[in-house]
Design a protein around this motif. Structure first.
Motif, PDB file in Angstrom:
ATOM      1  N   PRO A   7      -1.719  -9.690 -24.731  1.00 32.55           N
ATOM      2  CA  PRO A   7      -2.633  -9.936 -23.719  1.00 32.55           C
ATOM      3  C   PRO A   7      -3.506  -8.762 -23.215  1.00 32.55           C
ATOM      4  O   PRO A   7      -3.258  -7.705 -23.323  1.00 32.55           O
ATOM      5  CB  PRO A   7      -1.866 -10.698 -22.664  1.00 32.55           C
ATOM      6  CG  PRO A   7      -0.518 -10.055 -22.930  1.00 32.55           C
ATOM      7  CD  PRO A   7      -0.492  -9.540 -24.256  1.00 32.55           C
ATOM      8  N   THR A   8      -4.436  -8.970 -22.425  1.00 34.46           N
ATOM      9  CA  THR A   8      -5.216  -7.960 -21.764  1.00 34.46           C
ATOM     10  C   THR A   8      -3.983  -7.425 -20.477  1.00 34.46           C
ATOM     11  O   THR A   8      -3.477  -8.200 -19.890  1.00 34.46           O
ATOM     12  CB  THR A   8      -6.437  -8.618 -20.926  1.00 34.46           C
ATOM     13  OG1 THR A   8      -7.181  -9.084 -21.835  1.00 34.46           O
ATOM     14  CG2 THR A   8      -6.967  -7.537 -19.944  1.00 34.46           C
ATOM     15  N   GLY A  27       3.054  -6.649 -18.189  1.00 33.45           N
ATOM     16  CA  GLY A  27       3.857  -5.571 -18.724  1.00 33.45           C
ATOM     17  C   GLY A  27       3.611  -5.468 -20.217  1.00 33.45           C
ATOM     18  O   GLY A  27       4.754  -4.684 -20.481  1.00 33.45           O
ATOM     19  N   GLY A  28       2.925  -6.252 -20.878  1.00 29.18           N
ATOM     20  CA  GLY A  28       2.818  -6.366 -21.994  1.00 29.18           C
ATOM     21  C   GLY A  28       3.904  -6.927 -23.080  1.00 29.18           C
ATOM     22  O   GLY A  28       4.689  -7.312 -22.429  1.00 29.18           O
ATOM     23  N   ASN A  29       3.622  -7.190 -24.178  1.00 31.59           N
ATOM     24  CA  ASN A  29       4.636  -8.274 -24.961  1.00 31.59           C
ATOM     25  C   ASN A  29       5.534  -7.614 -25.890  1.00 31.59           C
ATOM     26  O   ASN A  29       6.439  -7.946 -26.520  1.00 31.59           O
ATOM     27  CB  ASN A  29       3.484  -9.116 -26.173  1.00 31.59           C
ATOM     28  CG  ASN A  29       3.404  -8.078 -27.370  1.00 31.59           C
ATOM     29  OD1 ASN A  29       3.272  -6.917 -27.242  1.00 31.59           O
ATOM     30  ND2 ASN A  29       2.885  -8.809 -28.331  1.00 31.59           N
ATOM     31  N   SER A  30       5.677  -6.045 -25.636  1.00 33.13           N
ATOM     32  CA  SER A  30       6.709  -5.233 -26.331  1.00 33.13           C
ATOM     33  C   SER A  30       6.931  -4.093 -25.895  1.00 33.13           C
ATOM     34  O   SER A  30       5.961  -3.631 -24.868  1.00 33.13           O
ATOM     35  CB  SER A  30       6.386  -5.135 -27.847  1.00 33.13           C
ATOM     36  OG  SER A  30       5.463  -4.352 -28.161  1.00 33.13           O
ATOM     37  N   VAL A  31       7.902  -3.152 -26.028  1.00 32.55           N
ATOM     38  CA  VAL A  31       8.121  -1.846 -25.842  1.00 32.55           C
ATOM     39  C   VAL A  31       6.962  -1.047 -26.109  1.00 32.55           C
ATOM     40  O   VAL A  31       6.514   0.036 -25.420  1.00 32.55           O
ATOM     41  CB  VAL A  31       9.225  -1.239 -26.374  1.00 32.55           C
ATOM     42  CG1 VAL A  31       9.626   0.321 -26.100  1.00 32.55           C
ATOM     43  CG2 VAL A  31      10.569  -1.917 -25.689  1.00 32.55           C
ATOM     44  N   GLN A  32       6.329  -1.264 -27.251  1.00 35.97           N
ATOM     45  CA  GLN A  32       5.330  -0.801 -27.977  1.00 35.97           C
ATOM     46  C   GLN A  32       4.052  -0.585 -27.539  1.00 35.97           C
ATOM     47  O   GLN A  32       3.198   0.121 -27.166  1.00 35.97           O
ATOM     48  CB  GLN A  32       5.346  -0.926 -29.649  1.00 35.97           C
ATOM     49  CG  GLN A  32       4.339   0.148 -30.302  1.00 35.97           C
ATOM     50  CD  GLN A  32       4.373  -0.218 -31.904  1.00 35.97           C
ATOM     51  OE1 GLN A  32       5.235  -0.364 -32.319  1.00 35.97           O
ATOM     52  NE2 GLN A  32       3.019  -0.417 -32.571  1.00 35.97           N
ATOM     53  N   HIS A  33       3.873  -2.000 -27.240  1.00 36.67           N
ATOM     54  CA  HIS A  33       2.551  -2.346 -26.527  1.00 36.67           C
ATOM     55  C   HIS A  33       2.532  -1.571 -25.170  1.00 36.67           C
ATOM     56  O   HIS A  33       1.376  -1.148 -24.677  1.00 36.67           O
ATOM     57  CB  HIS A  33       2.573  -3.895 -26.058  1.00 36.67           C
ATOM     58  CG  HIS A  33       1.242  -4.405 -25.478  1.00 36.67           C
ATOM     59  ND1 HIS A  33       1.000  -5.604 -25.089  1.00 36.67           N
ATOM     60  CD2 HIS A  33      -0.202  -4.018 -25.493  1.00 36.67           C
ATOM     61  CE1 HIS A  33      -0.344  -5.665 -24.631  1.00 36.67           C
ATOM     62  NE2 HIS A  33      -0.822  -4.849 -25.108  1.00 36.67           N
ATOM     63  N   VAL A  48       4.178  -3.229 -10.802  1.00 36.52           N
ATOM     64  CA  VAL A  48       3.622  -4.288 -12.168  1.00 36.52           C
ATOM     65  C   VAL A  48       3.912  -5.675 -11.521  1.00 36.52           C
ATOM     66  O   VAL A  48       4.896  -5.788 -11.117  1.00 36.52           O
ATOM     67  CB  VAL A  48       4.535  -3.921 -13.267  1.00 36.52           C
ATOM     68  CG1 VAL A  48       4.388  -4.944 -14.391  1.00 36.52           C
ATOM     69  CG2 VAL A  48       4.450  -2.383 -13.738  1.00 36.52           C
ATOM     70  N   VAL A  49       2.779  -6.520 -11.861  1.00 39.64           N
ATOM     71  CA  VAL A  49       2.693  -7.731 -11.300  1.00 39.64           C
ATOM     72  C   VAL A  49       2.658  -8.532 -12.948  1.00 39.64           C
ATOM     73  O   VAL A  49       1.800  -8.211 -13.722  1.00 39.64           O
ATOM     74  CB  VAL A  49       1.404  -8.099 -10.415  1.00 39.64           C
ATOM     75  CG1 VAL A  49       1.327  -9.704 -10.241  1.00 39.64           C
ATOM     76  CG2 VAL A  49       1.432  -7.554  -9.316  1.00 39.64           C
ATOM     77  N   ASP A  92       4.950 -12.651 -23.963  1.00 37.53           N
ATOM     78  CA  ASP A  92       3.750 -11.610 -24.322  1.00 37.53           C
ATOM     79  C   ASP A  92       3.377 -11.018 -22.978  1.00 37.53           C
ATOM     80  O   ASP A  92       2.627  -9.975 -23.234  1.00 37.53           O
ATOM     81  CB  ASP A  92       2.725 -12.328 -25.047  1.00 37.53           C
ATOM     82  CG  ASP A  92       2.079 -13.556 -24.466  1.00 37.53           C
ATOM     83  OD1 ASP A  92       2.551 -14.245 -23.829  1.00 37.53           O
ATOM     84  OD2 ASP A  92       0.859 -13.799 -24.478  1.00 37.53           O
ATOM     85  N   HIS A  93       3.714 -11.440 -21.879  1.00 33.38           N
ATOM     86  CA  HIS A  93       3.240 -10.911 -20.561  1.00 33.38           C
ATOM     87  C   HIS A  93       4.378  -9.949 -20.086  1.00 33.38           C
ATOM     88  O   HIS A  93       4.042  -9.121 -18.988  1.00 33.38           O
ATOM     89  CB  HIS A  93       2.684 -12.061 -19.516  1.00 33.38           C
ATOM     90  CG  HIS A  93       1.416 -12.334 -20.278  1.00 33.38           C
ATOM     91  ND1 HIS A  93       0.275 -12.223 -19.747  1.00 33.38           N
ATOM     92  CD2 HIS A  93       1.243 -13.475 -21.059  1.00 33.38           C
ATOM     93  CE1 HIS A  93      -0.874 -12.955 -20.289  1.00 33.38           C
ATOM     94  NE2 HIS A  93      -0.030 -13.761 -21.174  1.00 33.38           N
ATOM     95  N   PHE A  94       5.686 -10.062 -20.490  1.00 35.57           N
ATOM     96  CA  PHE A  94       6.483  -9.299 -19.550  1.00 35.57           C
ATOM     97  C   PHE A  94       7.569  -8.537 -20.526  1.00 35.57           C
ATOM     98  O   PHE A  94       8.243  -7.752 -19.875  1.00 35.57           O
ATOM     99  CB  PHE A  94       7.217 -10.409 -18.801  1.00 35.57           C
ATOM    100  CG  PHE A  94       8.142 -11.388 -19.556  1.00 35.57           C
ATOM    101  CD1 PHE A  94       9.290 -11.030 -20.034  1.00 35.57           C
ATOM    102  CD2 PHE A  94       7.709 -12.575 -19.268  1.00 35.57           C
ATOM    103  CE1 PHE A  94      10.185 -12.062 -20.565  1.00 35.57           C
ATOM    104  CE2 PHE A  94       8.329 -13.547 -19.969  1.00 35.57           C
ATOM    105  CZ  PHE A  94       9.678 -13.487 -20.588  1.00 35.57           C
TER     106      PHE A  94
END
Length: 284
Positions: free
Chosen positions: A21-22, A37-43, A62-63, A70-72
């Motif tokens: 996601p954005t 927070g992104g969908n993965s460590v890499q993201h 971080v909200v 995919d968001h956390f």
């Protein structure tokens, strides 16, 4: 690559092929705030690498906009105060009890606790996953919360949504910018994608009370006010047309009101509202 919306607001565009996601960044004089927070460590690490290239204040918050993986799943990487609403906290607690070894992941997929695509992302983009555990949240709020990053106020609020029951938005008043997460989208129930008719108008009311010129959605490019108005008009006109489980009737109702055939987006929305009627019928 970070997109610059203003001197204070940046975002990393969504990548739908990777279910990314954005992600947003709001910079004050003292601190920065990240949206999702992104969908993965890499993201998350790629986002942090992009942030390191600009002169951003330290990331303090971080909200998480809602409790979809995919968001956390990348949030641990930010070493910041994690903020969620109360319901998001409850839903994320389920993931905190997960194990991420191969055997456990396959079990979660078989029991429909996780999608196969999510499993593949975890396998490919979370190193040391056998010992990976999602961190706890630091702040769990109800209703709304206001943060000052240093001459930059962010309003965080839970809104009604067609996507989830735990949708949170982030609004930056002096920038007239709102991060909506996935709140304006539909959802999938029993393998059927649908838009919740009962939640549509309440959601639009909650979002339109904000004086915003820029709208950032979880899986879209940035939208301006005119684009959002078109989006709302298409959704509401399709919602009015659907009064039963018949798509043909919905199309007829739409054509009668507008004296034209539905466009591609409108056909998608009509089907989604019809699906919602079907799901509501099943629950009666």
């Amino acid at each position: 690559m970070l997109n610059k919306l203003s001197e204070s607001i940046y975002y990393l565009s969504n990548q739908n092929d990777k279910d990314r996601p954005t992600l947003g960044l709001v910079c004050g004089d003292q601190y920065s705030l990240v949206i999702d927070g992104g969908n993965s460590v890499q993201h998350a690490q790629e986002f942090l690498q992009e942030i390191s290239r600009i002169d951003a204040p330290p990331i303090k918050y971080v909200v998480i906009t809602h409790a979809h993986w995919d968001h956390f799943l990348g949030m641990n990487e930010f070493n910041a105060t994690i903020i969620v609403n109360r319901l998001t906290q409850q839903m994320m607690n389920i993931w905190r009890n997960f194990s991420f070894d191969d055997h456990s992941l396959h079990e979660y997929v078989e029991s429909n606790k996780m999608s196969s695509h999510c499993m593949e992302i975890i396998k490919n983009e979370i190193p040391m996953r056998n010992s990976y555990q999602l961190n706890d949240s630091d702040i769990s709020f109800e209703g709304s919360l206001e943060l000052d990053l240093g001459n930059k106020v962010c309003r965080i609020e839970t809104i009604r949504s067609t996507h989830t029951d735990d949708s949170t938005i982030v609004y930056i008043p002096d920038e007239k910018t709102i991060f909506l997460g996935d709140s304006p989208y539909g959802t999938t129930t029993n393998s059927l994608f649908h838009y919740k008719q009962a939640m549509l108008l309440p959601m639009i009311e909650d979002i339109q009370k904000y004086d915003a010129d820029h709208f950032l959605l979880g899986h879209e490019s940035i939208c301006d006010l005119d684009e959002m108005d078109v989006f709302w008009r298409e959704l509401t006109s399709c919602n009015r047309a659907v009064t039963s489980t018949s798509l043909d009737s919905a199309i007829t109702n739409f054509e009668k009101e507008h004296e034209r055939t539905p466009n591609e987006n409108e056909m998608f929305f009509l089907q989604a509202f019809v699906n919602d009627q079907r799901l509501q019928l099943q629950h009666k």
